[in-house]
Design a protein around this motif. Structure first.
Motif, PDB file in Angstrom:
ATOM      1  N   LEU A  58       0.835  -1.201   0.000  1.00 19.20           N
ATOM      2  CA  LEU A  58       0.000   0.000   0.000  1.00 19.20           C
ATOM      3  C   LEU A  58       0.870   1.251   0.000  1.00 19.20           C
ATOM      4  CD1 LEU A  58      -2.704   1.451   0.091  1.00 19.20           C
ATOM      5  CD2 LEU A  58      -2.692   1.162   2.594  1.00 19.20           C
ATOM      6  N   GLN A  86       1.010  -2.276  12.465  1.00 23.04           N
ATOM      7  CA  GLN A  86       0.920  -0.865  12.111  1.00 23.04           C
ATOM      8  C   GLN A  86       2.323  -0.308  11.871  1.00 23.04           C
ATOM      9  OE1 GLN A  86      -2.050   1.519  14.059  1.00 23.04           O
ATOM     10  NE2 GLN A  86      -0.572   3.127  14.421  1.00 23.04           N
ATOM     11  N   ILE A  94      -0.119   3.480   8.550  1.00 21.11           N
ATOM     12  CA  ILE A  94      -0.815   2.424   7.805  1.00 21.11           C
ATOM     13  C   ILE A  94      -1.000   1.267   8.769  1.00 21.11           C
ATOM     14  CG2 ILE A  94      -0.727   0.750   5.917  1.00 21.11           C
ATOM     15  CD1 ILE A  94       0.893   2.721   4.299  1.00 21.11           C
ATOM     16  N   TRP A  96      -2.764  -2.727   9.299  1.00 14.26           N
ATOM     17  CA  TRP A  96      -3.183  -3.930   8.576  1.00 14.26           C
ATOM     18  C   TRP A  96      -3.773  -4.915   9.568  1.00 14.26           C
ATOM     19  CZ3 TRP A  96      -1.863  -8.960   9.484  1.00 14.26           C
ATOM     20  CH2 TRP A  96      -2.318  -9.890   8.545  1.00 14.26           C
ATOM     21  N   THR A 100      -9.375  -6.514   7.409  1.00 13.99           N
ATOM     22  CA  THR A 100      -9.517  -5.280   6.634  1.00 13.99           C
ATOM     23  C   THR A 100      -8.463  -5.099   5.549  1.00 13.99           C
ATOM     24  OG1 THR A 100      -8.105  -4.034   8.159  1.00 13.99           O
ATOM     25  CG2 THR A 100     -10.478  -4.081   8.636  1.00 13.99           C
ATOM     26  N   TYR A 103      -4.689  -0.267   5.333  1.00 10.87           N
ATOM     27  CA  TYR A 103      -5.390   0.986   5.104  1.00 10.87           C
ATOM     28  C   TYR A 103      -4.676   2.114   5.842  1.00 10.87           C
ATOM     29  CZ  TYR A 103      -7.517   0.014   9.668  1.00 10.87           C
ATOM     30  OH  TYR A 103      -7.717  -0.277  10.996  1.00 10.87           O
ATOM     31  N   VAL A 104      -4.835   3.336   5.331  1.00 13.71           N
ATOM     32  CA  VAL A 104      -4.234   4.503   5.948  1.00 13.71           C
ATOM     33  C   VAL A 104      -5.105   4.943   7.114  1.00 13.71           C
ATOM     34  CG1 VAL A 104      -3.531   6.905   5.603  1.00 13.71           C
ATOM     35  CG2 VAL A 104      -3.189   5.234   3.781  1.00 13.71           C
TER      36      VAL A 104
END
Length: 105
Positions: A58, A86, A94, A96, A100, A103-104
């Motif tokens: 990401l 994280q 970010i 994880w 999920t 994601y930011v």
């Protein structure tokens, strides 16, 4: 002549010429290629912290160190649940989790 020699000596002293150290040293470009330290992780110079797995994917898709998140600010940490992860960057985080994905925050 005396003035020119004094100027040259002063400049050499300011730049640290002949002393083994220099005050003015060029820096490599920011967009330098990441240094791979683990098959699943990358380190982006000059930050010493690795960015790994889906967080790395990401991060790279968002521009890596030249994107809005900037360089990694700390090592990746495990969430208190022992599952999620994280990574902290100078422009945000970010996170994880298996449920999920990355994601930011």
């Amino acid at each position: 002549m005396k003035r020119a020699l004094l100027s040259t000596a002063l400049l050499a002293g300011l730049l640290g010429l002949g002393t083994g150290t220099s005050l003015a040293q060029p820096l490599p470009p920011v967009a330098e290629a990441p240094i791979s330290t683990n098959a699943d992780c990358q380190t982006y110079w000059p930050s010493p912290y690795q960015v790994c797995g889906p967080i790395r994917d990401l991060y790279a898709s968002l521009g890596g160190p030249t994107g809005a998140l900037g360089f990694p600010k700390s090592a990746e940490v495990l969430d208190p649940d022992g599952i999620g992860k994280q990574s902290e960057f100078f422009g945000g985080n970010i996170r994880w989790t298996p449920a999920t994905g990355a994601y930011v925050v």
